[in-house]
Scaffold this motif. Structure first.
Motif, PDB file in Angstrom:
ATOM      1  N   MET A 239       0.768  -1.402   0.240  1.00 43.38           N
ATOM      2  CA  MET A 239      -0.110  -0.194  -0.028  1.00 43.38           C
ATOM      3  C   MET A 239       1.002   1.315   0.015  1.00 43.38           C
ATOM      4  N   SER A 240       0.321   2.442  -0.449  1.00 42.83           N
ATOM      5  CA  SER A 240       0.924   3.660  -0.535  1.00 42.83           C
ATOM      6  C   SER A 240       0.710   4.536   0.622  1.00 42.83           C
ATOM      7  N   VAL A 241       1.425   5.436   1.033  1.00 39.15           N
ATOM      8  CA  VAL A 241       1.288   6.274   2.271  1.00 39.15           C
ATOM      9  C   VAL A 241      -0.027   6.840   2.261  1.00 39.15           C
ATOM     10  N   THR A 242      -0.579   7.483   1.080  1.00 36.23           N
ATOM     11  CA  THR A 242      -1.972   7.906   1.122  1.00 36.23           C
ATOM     12  C   THR A 242      -3.167   6.965   1.384  1.00 36.23           C
ATOM     13  N   GLU A 243      -2.870   5.637   0.862  1.00 38.39           N
ATOM     14  CA  GLU A 243      -3.779   4.636   1.080  1.00 38.39           C
ATOM     15  C   GLU A 243      -3.867   4.362   2.466  1.00 38.39           C
ATOM     16  N   ILE A 244      -2.616   4.096   3.039  1.00 42.27           N
ATOM     17  CA  ILE A 244      -2.452   3.613   4.539  1.00 42.27           C
ATOM     18  C   ILE A 244      -3.273   5.036   5.444  1.00 42.27           C
ATOM     19  N   GLY A 245      -2.940   6.219   5.078  1.00 44.01           N
ATOM     20  CA  GLY A 245      -3.583   7.135   5.873  1.00 44.01           C
ATOM     21  C   GLY A 245      -5.126   7.405   5.684  1.00 44.01           C
ATOM     22  N   ALA A 246      -5.514   7.057   4.503  1.00 53.61           N
ATOM     23  CA  ALA A 246      -6.935   6.958   4.350  1.00 53.61           C
ATOM     24  C   ALA A 246      -7.665   5.765   5.141  1.00 53.61           C
ATOM     25  N   ILE A 247      -7.069   4.606   5.371  1.00 52.88           N
ATOM     26  CA  ILE A 247      -7.422   3.610   6.051  1.00 52.88           C
ATOM     27  C   ILE A 247      -7.349   3.879   7.728  1.00 52.88           C
ATOM     28  N   LEU A 248      -6.247   4.405   8.022  1.00 58.83           N
ATOM     29  CA  LEU A 248      -6.105   5.098   9.537  1.00 58.83           C
ATOM     30  C   LEU A 248      -7.146   6.078   9.725  1.00 58.83           C
ATOM     31  N   SER A 249      -7.550   6.959   8.761  1.00 60.13           N
ATOM     32  CA  SER A 249      -8.410   7.962   9.009  1.00 60.13           C
ATOM     33  C   SER A 249     -10.013   7.399   9.303  1.00 60.13           C
ATOM     34  N   LEU A 250     -10.117   6.355   8.485  1.00 63.74           N
ATOM     35  CA  LEU A 250     -11.426   5.758   8.617  1.00 63.74           C
ATOM     36  C   LEU A 250     -11.401   4.940  10.003  1.00 63.74           C
ATOM     37  N   SER A 251     -10.322   4.271  10.343  1.00 65.05           N
ATOM     38  CA  SER A 251     -10.346   3.527  11.532  1.00 65.05           C
ATOM     39  C   SER A 251     -10.326   4.426  12.683  1.00 65.05           C
ATOM     40  N   ALA A 252      -9.788   5.592  12.601  1.00 68.36           N
ATOM     41  CA  ALA A 252      -9.755   6.490  13.663  1.00 68.36           C
ATOM     42  C   ALA A 252     -11.378   7.111  13.837  1.00 68.36           C
ATOM     43  N   PHE A 253     -12.109   7.260  12.854  1.00 70.43           N
ATOM     44  CA  PHE A 253     -13.477   7.628  12.817  1.00 70.43           C
ATOM     45  C   PHE A 253     -14.189   6.662  13.552  1.00 70.43           C
ATOM     46  N   LEU A 254     -13.978   5.071  13.004  1.00 73.43           N
ATOM     47  CA  LEU A 254     -14.838   4.191  13.559  1.00 73.43           C
ATOM     48  C   LEU A 254     -14.459   3.964  14.949  1.00 73.43           C
ATOM     49  N   THR A 255     -13.288   4.249  15.618  1.00 69.77           N
ATOM     50  CA  THR A 255     -13.096   4.041  16.918  1.00 69.77           C
ATOM     51  C   THR A 255     -13.933   4.632  17.970  1.00 69.77           C
ATOM     52  N   ILE A 256     -14.798   5.720  17.203  1.00 67.12           N
ATOM     53  CA  ILE A 256     -15.380   6.608  18.045  1.00 67.12           C
ATOM     54  C   ILE A 256     -16.569   5.569  18.742  1.00 67.12           C
TER      55      ILE A 256
END
Length: 391
Positions: A239-256
């Motif tokens: 994966m690319s860094v932007t793809e990883i960042g997008a997944i981490l962003s979605l993950s962080a939102f879901l952690t709510i």
């Protein structure tokens, strides 16, 4: 040890004070939120080893742990707003200095300056949250907002890295600290002032509080063994860094969902059952991250890995607040989490260098098994004391 008597009343904050406290503490946590991204950028830009990058992160966490512990031991002596303001200023300075560091030594010094600032802010903020009327729910709210901030950072920081590498990440975090400084005017200026609380001796606190404190160190050490190198794991999976960042962003939102569930459950099921169920699921997520080499596995396992730590932590913080109503253990919890994170980053780098991805995975799993054993012993004591305090 004899149990300290619970306070009769607890202080609450106005909505504007809560907003300021949440924004300031999340600004302080920004470097921790995006640590995997800047660790990967540092490895690429400065051509450092994975072990060296782990050491840099570890030194930052060491500084946080040392400062927050020192503040926590004399928490009533530190003026809340002034201390937090100094911390935010140091945080901004350290991030901007990191952007101009040219090697491991300079970067360690700059990140330790950030650690000093974060330690001041988080110790004060956590002690204030511990004094609210519902501390378990208060720390759940902190983690909900943490998830929202993290989702925003994971979406934007990868583009800053594409623009200017590691320097772009550090400049972004410096700007975030300046935004946090704007909210200092509404940051709570008062703490619990009850003489009953200020007179409590640490030796009078129940033993389960100290065991929970140790469990918090172990939880975050095990978390950061993997978390420090989550970006490298994504790269390993193609994966690319932007793809990883997008997944981490979605993950962080879901952690709510994790701390939100804590707010709904509160302590209806006690302290033990929710945490043990969550740690079992977290062990499964670690195995998936370590052994399933595919973008899909990364996309499914990482959100669970992130969510479960933010679900467990408010319960541990609630136990600390129950054991020490004066807020010293809660204030020192930032030291516990960051000391654990420091140990985890160091162990993760060494494990990865020595034994590859399987070594990283099993180093993390050992921590979580030890955490489970401690919670099995602590939870019944906390439940009993909680019922006595409520009565």
């Amino acid at each position: 040890m004899t149990a300290a008597a619970p306070p009769e009343t607890r202080k609450d904050f106005s909505p504007l004070q809560w907003v300021a406290l949440l924004v300031v503490v999340c600004s302080a946590f920004s470097s921790q939120m995006v640590m995997p991204l800047w660790v990967g950028a540092v490895i690429d830009d400065l051509h450092l080893s994975q072990a060296a990058a782990g050491r840099i992160g570890s030194f930052e966490f060491m500084a946080v742990a040392a400062v927050s512990l020192l503040v926590a031991l004399r928490i009533q002596a530190f003026p809340t707003r002034l201390t937090a303001a100094i911390g935010i200023a140091l945080l901004a300075l350290g991030n901007f200095a990191s952007a101009h560091a040219g090697g491991e030594g300079g970067l360690i010094a700059a990140r330790m300056l950030c650690g000093v600032g974060k330690g001041l802010v988080v110790a004060i903020a956590f002690s204030l949250a511990a004094g609210s009327s519902r501390p378990t729910r208060a720390f759940a709210l902190l983690n909900i907002v943490y998830g929202l901030f993290a989702a925003l950072f994971y979406m934007t920081v990868p583009y800053a890295i594409r623009w200017d590498g590691a320097a772009g990440a550090f400049m972004t975090m410096g700007a975030v600290a300046l935004v946090g400084a704007l909210f200092m005017v509404r940051f709570p200026a008062e703490r619990l002032t009850s003489s009953e609380l200020t007179g409590l001796s640490l030796r009078a606190l129940p033993a389960f509080g100290f065991l929970a404190f140790a469990a918090l160190i172990i939880l975050w050490s095990g978390h950061n063994v993997v978390w420090t190198f989550i970006e490298r794991i994504g790269v390993r999976n193609g994966m690319s860094v932007t793809e990883i960042g997008a997944i981490l962003s979605l993950s962080a939102f879901l952690t709510i969902a994790g701390p939100s569930l804590v707010r709904l459950l509160d302590t209806r099921l006690g302290y033990g059952a929710p945490m043990i169920a969550a740690i079992v699921l977290k062990i499964g997520a670690v195995l998936a991250i370590g052994y399933l080499v595919s973008p899909r596995a990364f996309m499914l396992a990482v959100p669970a890995f992130m969510l479960l730590s933010l679900f467990i932590t408010p319960y541990v913080m609630g136990i600390l607040s129950l054991a020490d109503p004066a807020g010293r253990l809660a204030a020192a919890s930032s030291a516990a989490m960051t000391a654990g994170s420091s140990i985890g980053a160091w162990i993760g780098g060494a494990s990865l260098e020595a034994a590859g991805w399987p070594g990283l995975t099993w180093a993390s799993l050992f921590h979580f098994l030890l955490f489970t054993l401690i919670i099995i012993g602590v939870a019944p004591l906390a439940n009993r004391y909680g019922r006595r305090a409520a009565a």
